[in-house]
Design an enzyme around this catalytic site. Structure first.
Site, PDB file in Angstrom:
ATOM      1  N   CYS A 119     -37.467  40.171  55.172  1.00  0.00           N
ATOM      2  CA  CYS A 119     -38.623  40.882  54.601  1.00  0.00           C
ATOM      3  C   CYS A 119     -38.344  41.062  53.116  1.00  0.00           C
ATOM      4  O   CYS A 119     -38.043  42.155  52.659  1.00  0.00           O
ATOM      5  CB  CYS A 119     -38.829  42.221  55.297  1.00  0.00           C
ATOM      6  SG  CYS A 119     -38.786  42.129  57.113  1.00  0.00           S
ATOM      7  N   ALA A 120     -38.440  39.985  52.344  1.00  0.00           N
ATOM      8  CA  ALA A 120     -37.754  39.914  51.058  1.00  0.00           C
ATOM      9  C   ALA A 120     -38.564  40.337  49.842  1.00  0.00           C
ATOM     10  O   ALA A 120     -37.982  40.728  48.832  1.00  0.00           O
ATOM     11  CB  ALA A 120     -37.232  38.487  50.843  1.00  0.00           C
ATOM     12  N   GLY A 123     -38.297  40.908  45.921  1.00  0.00           N
ATOM     13  CA  GLY A 123     -37.136  40.098  45.605  1.00  0.00           C
ATOM     14  C   GLY A 123     -35.899  40.833  45.120  1.00  0.00           C
ATOM     15  O   GLY A 123     -34.904  40.202  44.768  1.00  0.00           O
ATOM     16  N   GLU A 143     -41.077  36.044  53.297  1.00  0.00           N
ATOM     17  CA  GLU A 143     -42.084  37.090  53.203  1.00  0.00           C
ATOM     18  C   GLU A 143     -43.298  36.675  54.024  1.00  0.00           C
ATOM     19  O   GLU A 143     -43.801  35.549  53.877  1.00  0.00           O
ATOM     20  CB  GLU A 143     -42.480  37.336  51.746  1.00  0.00           C
ATOM     21  CG  GLU A 143     -43.658  38.262  51.545  1.00  0.00           C
ATOM     22  CD  GLU A 143     -43.486  39.623  52.197  1.00  0.00           C
ATOM     23  OE1 GLU A 143     -44.468  40.129  52.797  1.00  0.00           O
ATOM     24  OE2 GLU A 143     -42.376  40.194  52.103  1.00  0.00           O
ATOM     25  N   ASP A 170     -43.967  34.776  59.743  1.00  0.00           N
ATOM     26  CA  ASP A 170     -43.747  35.935  60.594  1.00  0.00           C
ATOM     27  C   ASP A 170     -42.363  35.797  61.224  1.00  0.00           C
ATOM     28  O   ASP A 170     -41.894  34.668  61.460  1.00  0.00           O
ATOM     29  CB  ASP A 170     -44.817  35.976  61.686  1.00  0.00           C
ATOM     30  CG  ASP A 170     -44.698  37.222  62.550  1.00  0.00           C
ATOM     31  OD1 ASP A 170     -45.277  38.257  62.161  1.00  0.00           O
ATOM     32  OD2 ASP A 170     -44.031  37.153  63.612  1.00  0.00           O
ATOM     33  N   ASP A 187     -34.682  44.326  55.993  1.00  0.00           N
ATOM     34  CA  ASP A 187     -35.156  45.539  55.315  1.00  0.00           C
ATOM     35  C   ASP A 187     -36.563  45.777  55.831  1.00  0.00           C
ATOM     36  O   ASP A 187     -37.549  45.409  55.210  1.00  0.00           O
ATOM     37  CB  ASP A 187     -35.134  45.340  53.804  1.00  0.00           C
ATOM     38  CG  ASP A 187     -35.482  46.613  53.050  1.00  0.00           C
ATOM     39  OD1 ASP A 187     -34.954  47.672  53.413  1.00  0.00           O
ATOM     40  OD2 ASP A 187     -36.303  46.546  52.114  1.00  0.00           O
ATOM     41  N   CYS A 240     -36.333  52.491  54.034  1.00  0.00           N
ATOM     42  CA  CYS A 240     -36.409  53.486  52.959  1.00  0.00           C
ATOM     43  C   CYS A 240     -37.049  54.752  53.527  1.00  0.00           C
ATOM     44  O   CYS A 240     -38.049  55.244  53.016  1.00  0.00           O
ATOM     45  CB  CYS A 240     -37.172  52.944  51.757  1.00  0.00           C
ATOM     46  SG  CYS A 240     -38.820  52.307  52.117  1.00  0.00           S
TER      47      CYS A 240
END
Length: 497
Positions: A119-120, A123, A143, A170, A187, A240
């Site tokens: 899930c970049a 960047g 992504e 996906d 992430d 996060c």
């Protein structure tokens, strides 16, 4: 900032009254600004003289991000949009807490690997991982949202490392690539509690119902991608957010569902990292080593990370990706004549190769696709073919040049790749700040009368900025149209490096 009442109640119960009040105060403060310097600057500085060295000298007094080798806090936010060095990939603006991913890679990855950042976008972690991975590694940055994958590709191109693939898929699309990656960074999309003071939208969208949706989506993502991790491989799980449903409880689920081993990290006391919130801190490094960054304790935003290792031997027979089908398909294409000849002439391929330094000319294959010539690491050609068969590949390796008419025009990505570009392949012209901004706006550039004709590499403070084609009375601007600075004005106060 008006925090949701249910968030306050849950987080107060999780941290206790005293700790929650400290967190609440911290969330009302301005977030710190942090950046990572690009390692390619070191190589450039050897040939740039004092002008480039001042870049480091001027910022030697900056406060270091203690858990990141090239991370620094800024005293104030710069006008990044109007800093040519930002567009040249000299540094990346990244939240400090998330730089902790470096510790997993440095402590557990000691040899070349295939790594997936699932899930970049945009960047930050991908550019960071690419900087600290052992030489000879390949990074695949993915992504799922198409327009965000383009932003991801742009940022990785500017960062300037050739051993990168960008995909737009996906997590479920990777299912065919069994036991393909040595390291996977997930992430995962989360409820965003850790970004409250940076993103007012995150506050508005938060709800207990959204937390429920998030932890279930996170488990689906992990379940989809887990088979792609090699036995003995490392999964980095991060969010996060603060809540334990998306953090500790999901990590525990990964352990129980897949038999994963939770890996401890060596952390220093002065980093002020918080451990397992479910059971208090205590002996968390030994019993349940997970890592929380809380804004009232660490200088950064909210962040959570855990590192897990996939068992070497699983109960069911491990399914390993077979390259035989890929090789058979390639062989069939060659025999069946399905592959059309490239419009890139032999002469232009030779020219593209001459733009690369001799060290890398042997390590990289030159691929002619349609009108483009790309460089990709020889050792990962089979892996690239496999990914092209099952995934939507946005870009792979480095675009060296593109045929325009009969000429091969050098690509912007080549200018950004100091490790690939032969130093004397092109004439260079140093430009002023005003000229650099005009170039980045895709405006016409006026060079000096003594400037060489043909393709010229513009530099700003001795850092490559991009190419122009100087035809005498004007220089055609070759900066990518979609990357241009769209603002037509300059701020009254410009703060740059």
């Amino acid at each position: 900032m008006n925090l949701p009442a249910s968030f306050i109640d849950y987080t107060r119960a999780l941290l206790g009254n005293e700790e929650y009040e400290k967190l609440a105060v911290a969330l009302q403060q301005e977030p710190p600004v942090s950046i990572r310097l690009n390692e390619k600057l070191g190589a450039l500085s050897q040939n740039a003289g004092a002008a480039h060295s001042s870049f480091f000298i001027h910022h030697s007094s900056l406060n270091k991000v203690l858990w990141a080798s090239d991370g620094y806090y800024l005293d104030e936010r710069l006008t990044f949009t109007f800093d040519p060095l930002f567009h040249a990939g000299c540094y990346y603006v990244q939240e400090a807490s998330s730089m902790f991913v470096e510790q997993v890679l440095r402590q557990y990855v000691n040899a070349p690997v295939m790594m997936l950042d699932l899930c970049a976008a945009p960047g930050g972690k991908s550019t960071h991982a690419r900087s600290v991975l052992p030489e000879g590694s390949l990074l695949v940055a993915n992504e799922v949202i198409r327009n965000r994958s383009q932003v991801l590709a742009e940022n990785l191109t500017k960062w300037g490392h050739p051993d990168v693939v960008v995909t737009n898929n996906d997590p479920a699309d990777f299912s065919a690539l069994s036991s393909f990656f040595d390291v996977i960074l997930t992430d995962v999309p989360c409820s965003g509690e850790g970004m409250f003071r940076k993103d007012p939208v995150a506050v508005e969208e938060w709800s207990p119902e959204n937390v429920e949706i998030c932890w279930q989506r996170q488990r689906r993502i992990i379940a989809d991608i887990w088979p792609c991790l090699k036995p003995g491989g490392i999964l980095i799980y991060s969010t996060c957010t603060y809540n334990t449903k998306e953090d500790e409880e999901n990590v525990r689920w990964i352990q129980e569902e897949f038999g994963a081993e939770l890996l401890p990290l060596d952390v220093r006391e002065e980093w002020n990292i918080t451990g397992n919130l479910l059971n208090g801190e205590g002996e968390f490094l030994k019993s349940f080593p997970v890592y929380h960054f809380l804004p009232h304790k660490t200088k950064g935003e909210g962040f959570f990370l855990a590192a897990l290792r996939k068992p070497e031997v699983e109960e069911e027979e491990n399914v390993v990706f077979s390259f035989s089908k890929v090789k058979a398909a390639k062989k069939k294409d060659k025999k069946g004549g399905a592959v059309t000849s490239s419009p890139v002439s032999k002469e232009n391929r030779t020219l593209a190769g001459s733009w690369l330094n001799s060290e890398n000319a042997e390590r990289y294959a030159l691929l002619a696709e349609e009108k483009e010539v790309k460089a990709f690491p020889q050792q990962y050609m089979d892996e690239l073919a496999a990914m092209k068969q099952y995934l939507k590949v946005v870009q792979a390796g480095v675009l060296i040049g593109e045929v325009k008419g009969k000429d091969l025009s050098p690509a912007h990505a080549l200018a950004m790749n100091a490790s690939l570009l032969r130093q004397d392949a092109f004439d260079t012209e140093e430009v002023s700040y005003e000229q650099a901004i005009a170039y980045l706006r895709k405006e016409a550039i006026a060079l000096s009368e003594t400037a060489p004709r043909g393709y010229v590499l513009l530099t700003y403070r001795n850092i490559p900025l991009g190419f122009v084609k100087n035809i005498g009375n004007r220089a055609n601007n070759l900066y990518p149209q979609e990357w241009r600075i769209r603002s037509g004005y300059l701020p009254e106060e410009i703060r740059t490096f």
